[in-house]
Design an enzyme around this catalytic site. Structure first.
Site, PDB file in Angstrom:
ATOM      1  N   LYS A  22      25.537  93.303   4.997  1.00  0.00           N
ATOM      2  CA  LYS A  22      26.090  92.659   6.206  1.00  0.00           C
ATOM      3  C   LYS A  22      26.705  91.315   5.817  1.00  0.00           C
ATOM      4  O   LYS A  22      27.836  91.013   6.204  1.00  0.00           O
ATOM      5  CB  LYS A  22      24.982  92.429   7.224  1.00  0.00           C
ATOM      6  CG  LYS A  22      25.345  91.479   8.351  1.00  0.00           C
ATOM      7  CD  LYS A  22      24.245  91.294   9.366  1.00  0.00           C
ATOM      8  CE  LYS A  22      23.235  90.275   8.985  1.00  0.00           C
ATOM      9  NZ  LYS A  22      23.634  88.879   9.260  1.00  0.00           N
ATOM     10  N   ASN A  23      25.966  90.521   5.043  1.00  0.00           N
ATOM     11  CA  ASN A  23      26.388  89.143   4.774  1.00  0.00           C
ATOM     12  C   ASN A  23      27.487  89.043   3.733  1.00  0.00           C
ATOM     13  O   ASN A  23      28.017  87.956   3.504  1.00  0.00           O
ATOM     14  CB  ASN A  23      25.179  88.279   4.399  1.00  0.00           C
ATOM     15  CG  ASN A  23      24.284  88.066   5.609  1.00  0.00           C
ATOM     16  OD1 ASN A  23      24.652  88.395   6.744  1.00  0.00           O
ATOM     17  ND2 ASN A  23      23.097  87.557   5.375  1.00  0.00           N
ATOM     18  N   CYS A 115      20.880  78.990  17.427  1.00  0.00           N
ATOM     19  CA  CYS A 115      20.203  80.280  17.578  1.00  0.00           C
ATOM     20  C   CYS A 115      18.715  80.044  17.371  1.00  0.00           C
ATOM     21  O   CYS A 115      18.285  78.941  17.028  1.00  0.00           O
ATOM     22  CB  CYS A 115      20.751  81.302  16.593  1.00  0.00           C
ATOM     23  SG  CYS A 115      20.462  80.841  14.910  1.00  0.00           S
ATOM     24  N   ARG A 120      22.428  75.267  13.914  1.00  0.00           N
ATOM     25  CA  ARG A 120      23.321  75.851  12.916  1.00  0.00           C
ATOM     26  C   ARG A 120      24.580  74.979  12.789  1.00  0.00           C
ATOM     27  O   ARG A 120      25.641  75.308  13.279  1.00  0.00           O
ATOM     28  CB  ARG A 120      23.687  77.285  13.291  1.00  0.00           C
ATOM     29  CG  ARG A 120      22.497  78.200  13.541  1.00  0.00           C
ATOM     30  CD  ARG A 120      21.636  78.406  12.308  1.00  0.00           C
ATOM     31  NE  ARG A 120      22.307  79.139  11.255  1.00  0.00           N
ATOM     32  CZ  ARG A 120      22.333  80.474  11.190  1.00  0.00           C
ATOM     33  NH1 ARG A 120      21.785  81.173  12.150  1.00  0.00           N
ATOM     34  NH2 ARG A 120      22.937  81.090  10.203  1.00  0.00           N
ATOM     35  N   PRO A 121      24.475  73.773  12.212  1.00  0.00           N
ATOM     36  CA  PRO A 121      25.629  72.865  12.129  1.00  0.00           C
ATOM     37  C   PRO A 121      26.741  73.419  11.231  1.00  0.00           C
ATOM     38  O   PRO A 121      26.492  74.313  10.411  1.00  0.00           O
ATOM     39  CB  PRO A 121      25.027  71.608  11.519  1.00  0.00           C
ATOM     40  CG  PRO A 121      23.870  72.097  10.730  1.00  0.00           C
ATOM     41  CD  PRO A 121      23.313  73.262  11.492  1.00  0.00           C
ATOM     42  N   ASP A 123      28.959  70.924   9.836  1.00  0.00           N
ATOM     43  CA  ASP A 123      29.541  69.676   9.316  1.00  0.00           C
ATOM     44  C   ASP A 123      30.068  69.816   7.891  1.00  0.00           C
ATOM     45  O   ASP A 123      31.110  69.248   7.539  1.00  0.00           O
ATOM     46  CB  ASP A 123      28.510  68.541   9.391  1.00  0.00           C
ATOM     47  CG  ASP A 123      27.235  68.871   8.630  1.00  0.00           C
ATOM     48  OD1 ASP A 123      26.624  69.921   8.944  1.00  0.00           O
ATOM     49  OD2 ASP A 123      26.870  68.141   7.697  1.00  0.00           O
ATOM     50  N   LEU A 124      29.398  70.620   7.072  1.00  0.00           N
ATOM     51  CA  LEU A 124      29.840  70.768   5.674  1.00  0.00           C
ATOM     52  C   LEU A 124      31.132  71.590   5.604  1.00  0.00           C
ATOM     53  O   LEU A 124      32.029  71.295   4.806  1.00  0.00           O
ATOM     54  CB  LEU A 124      28.738  71.396   4.833  1.00  0.00           C
ATOM     55  CG  LEU A 124      27.447  70.577   4.734  1.00  0.00           C
ATOM     56  CD1 LEU A 124      26.330  71.400   4.080  1.00  0.00           C
ATOM     57  CD2 LEU A 124      27.682  69.269   3.973  1.00  0.00           C
ATOM     58  N   ASP A 306      15.874  84.793   4.422  1.00  0.00           N
ATOM     59  CA  ASP A 306      16.017  86.029   5.202  1.00  0.00           C
ATOM     60  C   ASP A 306      14.912  87.035   4.926  1.00  0.00           C
ATOM     61  O   ASP A 306      14.850  88.069   5.590  1.00  0.00           O
ATOM     62  CB  ASP A 306      17.374  86.681   4.900  1.00  0.00           C
ATOM     63  CG  ASP A 306      18.510  85.865   5.438  1.00  0.00           C
ATOM     64  OD1 ASP A 306      19.659  86.143   5.080  1.00  0.00           O
ATOM     65  OD2 ASP A 306      18.238  84.914   6.195  1.00  0.00           O
ATOM     66  N   ILE A 328      14.798  76.297   4.253  1.00  0.00           N
ATOM     67  CA  ILE A 328      16.201  76.457   4.665  1.00  0.00           C
ATOM     68  C   ILE A 328      16.349  76.264   6.172  1.00  0.00           C
ATOM     69  O   ILE A 328      17.201  75.502   6.632  1.00  0.00           O
ATOM     70  CB  ILE A 328      16.732  77.849   4.248  1.00  0.00           C
ATOM     71  CG1 ILE A 328      16.418  78.158   2.785  1.00  0.00           C
ATOM     72  CG2 ILE A 328      18.229  77.967   4.554  1.00  0.00           C
ATOM     73  CD1 ILE A 328      17.118  77.288   1.781  1.00  0.00           C
ATOM     74  N   ARG A 398      21.717  94.343  15.032  1.00  0.00           N
ATOM     75  CA  ARG A 398      22.757  93.436  14.543  1.00  0.00           C
ATOM     76  C   ARG A 398      22.878  93.512  13.021  1.00  0.00           C
ATOM     77  O   ARG A 398      23.938  93.355  12.458  1.00  0.00           O
ATOM     78  CB  ARG A 398      22.399  91.978  14.913  1.00  0.00           C
ATOM     79  CG  ARG A 398      22.479  91.680  16.369  1.00  0.00           C
ATOM     80  CD  ARG A 398      22.427  90.197  16.597  1.00  0.00           C
ATOM     81  NE  ARG A 398      23.371  89.539  15.691  1.00  0.00           N
ATOM     82  CZ  ARG A 398      23.474  88.223  15.586  1.00  0.00           C
ATOM     83  NH1 ARG A 398      22.693  87.439  16.280  1.00  0.00           N
ATOM     84  NH2 ARG A 398      24.361  87.681  14.774  1.00  0.00           N
TER      85      ARG A 398
END
Ligand code: EPZ
Length: 420
Positions: A22-23, A115, A120-121, A123-124, A306, A328, A398
């Site tokens: 998925k990722n 979520c 879940r920023p 900014d980077l 995960d 994380i 999902r």
């Protein structure tokens, strides 16, 4: 909404084949926006998240065809605005920003919501785009980026929680069409980042160092179409290995890259589960005397965030006191309250879960919350006495292709019913 009923206590045996990642699929599908020419991607898992990504590509104007696991995308004429109603369903939609900026030199994408696993920023991501010469504006719930031109730069993407996976992907996809050379320091090393870089290089990009902390991208003027096979899903593979540890009498996970699940197989071996590794298959055997473990999640190649919830389910019935620390996403413990309803004994101390192994878990009605927490509840249900009823299984759909069916193929007594 469906729910899954698991009749616990049935030992698993046999083998399952892992679906495509998925990722890896999500950023690779986004990367097809970088060329007018058709791209063919094989091994795309049939998930709601990949479905959402295809909907976004279609909304942007791409032609999309899907034939089982093969997706063909032709992004000949595309727009650059991905509004809230298509983006809101999946946070990873943010990874269309980079290719839209690279291809169109502008993009407007609705901001991803937070979520349940935590803030879940991005900014980077935005820091990387600005370094390439883009102007960034956040207004009205959207992030807008635009640049008359993109120029290669040296960018450090390490944040306080370590590297960013999708941030590395996004900046890489914006940089492939920039003028000059971009160096990403503090890059994510996940296999999915490497898979994306390999896909981009097959499209004519010039990327070196993917899989290390330092990625070098030499900008080119245009990219062309290509064909690609997505890597196997290492988190699905790890989830099934944990299933084999929780209640298996010997299962084999096929179509897996052993190196990609090394930290998970090392953790399971440290608990005392016999693991045997072949070229593209891993087998796990039961161990009645498995022992407790101290575990900390880290960026790849460390133990993956995960897989944390799934390991908590296993350690809840492993003799002794285990300590799991989540580095994380420190709030990623939605599974703890539900596991405790099944009889698990665990206490949260900040980002650390202290788990006292118990002899038995008891089936109970539990509620899925995020993708991996939901998988953990299913795993616990496989072990528990009695019936576990997991509601809101759309969370599972999902990110896992036919999880209930694959577990049934291994001998689990598991059924999906419509929630009345
Ligand atoms: C990817 O999310 C995965 N999703 C996640 O998997 C995975 O948990 C995560 O990487 C970590 O491995 C996909 O690949 C689609 P990050 P991503 O940016 O890229 C902070 C699953 O279950 N951060 O690597 O969004 C962030 O808050 C999902 O399949 C910033 O501070 O995660 C987190 O603490 C869940 N600023 C840490 O970095 C930023 O700009 C790592 O996040 C970006 C991130």
């Amino acid at each position: 909404m469906d729910k899954i009923l698991i009749h616990g206590g049935r030992p698993l045996a046999g083998s399952i084949k892992v679906s495509g990642s998925k990722n890896s699929s999500l950023p690779i599908l986004a990367a097809t926006l970088l060329t007018r020419e058709p791209c063919v991607v094989h091994g795309v898992p049939d998930l709601s998240d990949t479905h959402y990504m295809l909907q976004i590509l279609i909304h942007l104007g791409a032609q999309v065809e899907r034939a089982s696991g093969t997706v063909t995308v032709s992004a000949d004429n595309i727009g650059s605005v991905a509004p809230y109603n298509v983006v809101r369903k999946m946070r990873a939609s943010i990874c269309v920003l980079g290719p839209l900026l690279g291809r169109c030199k502008e993009a407007t994408v609705s901001l991803p919501g937070g979520c349940v696993i935590g803030d879940r920023p991005i900014d980077l991501h935005l820091k990387g785009f600005e370094a390439l010469g883009a102007a960034v504006r956040v207004e009205g719930g959207n992030v807008k980026v635009f640049a008359p031109k993109l120029t290669g730069a040296i960018i450090n993407l390490r944040g306080k929680f370590g590297p960013t996976v999708l941030g590395t992907d996004n900046v890489m996809m914006a940089a492939v069409l920039a003028d000059g050379v971009t160096v990403i320091e503090g890059a994510a090393q996940e296999p999915e980042v490497v898979d994306l870089a390999n896909f981009l290089n097959k499209m004519g990009a010039r990327i070196e160092g993917a899989g290390t902390r330092r990625i070098i991208i030499e900008g080119v003027s245009a990219l062309h179409g290509t064909e690609h096979d997505v890597i196997p899903d290492r988190i699905e593979a790890g989830t099934f290995l944990v299933a084999g540890a929780i209640c298996g009498k010997g299962i084999t996970v096929k179509r897996v890259e052993p190196e990609h699940v090394r930290s998970t197989t090392n953790a399971l071996a440290s608990c005392g589960f016999p693991i045997s590794i072949a070229d593209h298959a891993i087998s796990i055997s039961p161990n009645g005397e498995a022992k407790a473990l101290e575990l900390t999640t880290e960026p790849y190649p460390g133990f993956p965030s995960d897989m944390q919830a799934q390991m908590c389910a296993l350690l809840s019935t492993t003799d002794g006191i285990s300590v799991v620390t989540e580095n994380i996403f420190p709030q990623r413990y939605m599974h703890v309250a539900e596991l405790k309803r099944m009889g698990a004994e665990m206490q949260l101390e900040g980002a650390t879960a202290v788990i006292q192994g118990v002899d038995r878990l008891f089936g109970a009605p539990v509620m899925a919350s995020d993708l991996r927490a939901s998988a953990a509840l299913v795993l616990a249900g496989l072990k528990a006495d009695g019936i576990t009823e997991v509601s809101r299984v759309y969370h599972i759909d999902r990110g896992y292709e036919r999880l209930d069916e694959k577990l049934s193929e291994l001998g689990a007594h598991i059924e999906r019913v419509k929630e009345t």
